[in-house]
Design a protein around this motif. Structure first.
Motif, short mmCIF file in Angstrom:
data_model
loop_
_atom_site.label_atom_id
_atom_site.label_comp_id
_atom_site.label_asym_id
_atom_site.label_seq_id
_atom_site.Cartn_x
_atom_site.Cartn_y
_atom_site.Cartn_z
N TRP A 73 2.04 -12.55 -7.32
CA TRP A 73 1.53 -11.36 -6.71
C TRP A 73 0.03 -11.40 -6.84
N THR A 74 -0.63 -11.06 -5.97
CA THR A 74 -2.18 -11.26 -5.97
C THR A 74 -2.70 -9.92 -5.47
N LYS A 75 -4.22 -9.59 -5.89
CA LYS A 75 -4.85 -8.58 -5.43
C LYS A 75 -5.86 -8.60 -4.46
N GLY A 76 -6.08 -8.06 -3.48
CA GLY A 76 -7.24 -8.26 -2.74
C GLY A 76 -8.05 -6.95 -2.24
N ASN A 77 -9.06 -7.04 -1.44
CA ASN A 77 -9.89 -5.50 -1.19
C ASN A 77 -10.80 -6.07 0.20
N SER A 78 -11.13 -4.96 0.95
CA SER A 78 -11.90 -5.11 1.78
C SER A 78 -13.22 -5.61 1.49
N GLU A 116 -12.95 3.03 -2.74
CA GLU A 116 -11.99 1.68 -2.78
C GLU A 116 -10.94 1.58 -1.69
N GLN A 117 -10.91 0.31 -1.11
CA GLN A 117 -9.72 -0.01 -0.31
C GLN A 117 -9.24 -1.41 -0.69
N SER A 118 -8.22 -1.45 -1.55
CA SER A 118 -7.74 -2.38 -2.13
C SER A 118 -6.37 -2.45 -1.96
N TRP A 119 -5.45 -3.59 -2.44
CA TRP A 119 -4.05 -3.80 -2.45
C TRP A 119 -3.73 -4.74 -3.34
N VAL A 120 -2.29 -4.96 -3.48
CA VAL A 120 -1.60 -5.95 -4.41
C VAL A 120 -0.71 -6.30 -3.32
N THR A 121 -0.71 -7.83 -2.99
CA THR A 121 0.47 -8.57 -2.21
C THR A 121 1.31 -9.24 -2.90
N SER A 122 2.57 -8.84 -2.50
CA SER A 122 3.66 -9.64 -3.23
C SER A 122 4.16 -10.86 -2.61
N PRO A 123 5.26 -11.71 -2.87
CA PRO A 123 5.34 -12.87 -2.58
C PRO A 123 6.07 -12.64 -0.92
N CYS A 124 6.39 -13.62 -0.26
CA CYS A 124 7.09 -13.47 1.16
C CYS A 124 8.55 -13.29 0.76
N TYR A 125 8.81 -12.51 1.79
CA TYR A 125 10.44 -12.32 1.58
C TYR A 125 11.24 -12.58 2.96
N ASP A 126 12.23 -13.29 3.05
CA ASP A 126 12.96 -13.68 4.37
C ASP A 126 14.36 -12.92 4.36
N PHE A 127 14.28 -11.85 5.05
CA PHE A 127 15.34 -10.86 5.16
C PHE A 127 16.50 -11.31 6.18
N ARG A 128 16.30 -12.49 6.73
CA ARG A 128 17.58 -13.02 7.49
C ARG A 128 18.77 -13.01 6.73
N GLY A 129 19.96 -12.62 7.33
CA GLY A 129 21.08 -12.34 6.41
C GLY A 129 21.48 -11.44 5.72
N THR A 130 20.44 -10.75 5.45
CA THR A 130 20.28 -9.46 4.43
C THR A 130 20.94 -8.26 5.31
N GLU A 131 22.03 -7.53 4.79
CA GLU A 131 22.41 -6.33 5.32
C GLU A 131 21.73 -4.95 4.74
N LYS A 132 21.07 -4.30 5.41
CA LYS A 132 20.38 -3.19 4.89
C LYS A 132 19.43 -3.31 3.95
N PRO A 133 18.37 -4.23 3.75
CA PRO A 133 17.42 -4.31 2.68
C PRO A 133 17.12 -3.27 2.01
N MET A 134 16.74 -3.22 0.87
CA MET A 134 16.13 -1.92 -0.09
C MET A 134 14.93 -2.30 -0.80
N LEU A 135 14.07 -1.40 -0.55
CA LEU A 135 13.02 -1.44 -1.82
C LEU A 135 12.98 -0.28 -2.73
N LYS A 136 12.94 -0.49 -3.88
CA LYS A 136 12.90 0.54 -4.88
C LYS A 136 11.75 0.14 -5.95
#
Length: 211
Positions: A73-78, A116-136
């Motif tokens: 996970w990495t952080k970034g900003n404008s 401030e305009q900044s963010w945290v970026t997650s790893p990449c996700y491949d949702f192929r084959g996933t039924e009803k993916p959920m983020l909690k």
């Protein structure tokens, strides 16, 4: 293309389009050096973050930021913005993470910090084959009214464009307002202190599930 970490030239080519495959994820300081037939020279150096790809259809993913996977996970900003995101054990604002010792949090100074305009970026996700993916997520929010906000965005083109995940009141405790001035670009939907109800600062469970 030169790897500034010390392994030398990765690609030395005269072709218009060049490519290189890295062996593993990581943060790479890459320098691009250009020469033309007249002997002119230019160069630029940037940090390139190569993220691992997680496949939820193979294994469900839970991230508590306690192991080495948290480094993906990495952080970034404008370009004109500070960045107050910190990964660690917070000791200001709230007492403990939801679980373990670490979490991502913003550490700002003063009662009204600079814009401030900044963010945290997650790893990449491949949702192929996933039924009803959920983020909690477990989130603790403390916003300034009519200014601060947050949302979740996703990209399907390697970060060229970003789209908010979900819509107003979508899922459990999902977005509560459609125009937050402080958010990045044209994506103004998200969480904030609602200008009418004055509700938005709380701690809780956020959940979104694709249909």
């Amino acid at each position: 293309i030169f790897n500034k970490t010390g392994s030398g030239y990765l690609v030395n080519d005269t072709a218009k389009d060049i490519s290189y495959t890295f062996a593993e994820p990581g943060n790479y300081n890459i320098s691009l050096e250009l020469y033309n037939s007249n002997g002119c020279y230019a160069n630029t150096t940037k940090t390139f973050t190569l993220r691992p790809t997680i496949v939820p259809a193979v294994k469900s993913e839970t991230e508590e930021f306690e192991t080495t996977t948290a480094l993906s996970w990495t952080k970034g900003n404008s370009s004109d913005s500070p960045n107050s995101w910190v990964l660690g054990d917070p000791n200001n604002g709230f007492s403990d993470p939801f679980s373990g010792a670490n979490c991502w949090f913003t550490l700002t100074q003063g009662a009204r910090p600079p814009k401030e305009q900044s963010w945290v970026t997650s790893p990449c996700y491949d949702f192929r084959g996933t039924e009803k993916p959920m983020l909690k997520m477990q989130v603790w929010r403390l916003f300034n009214s009519n200014r601060d906000g947050a949302n979740v965005q996703f990209s399907a083109d390697s970060g060229k464009t970003w789209t908010p995940l979900g819509d107003l009141n979508d899922g459990i405790s999902w977005y509560n307002y459609t125009y937050i001035p402080g958010l990045i670009g044209d994506n103004k939907i998200g969480w904030c202190v609602h200008p009418v109800t004055n509700i938005g600062n709380d701690t809780g469970n956020l959940l979104h599930q694709d249909p």
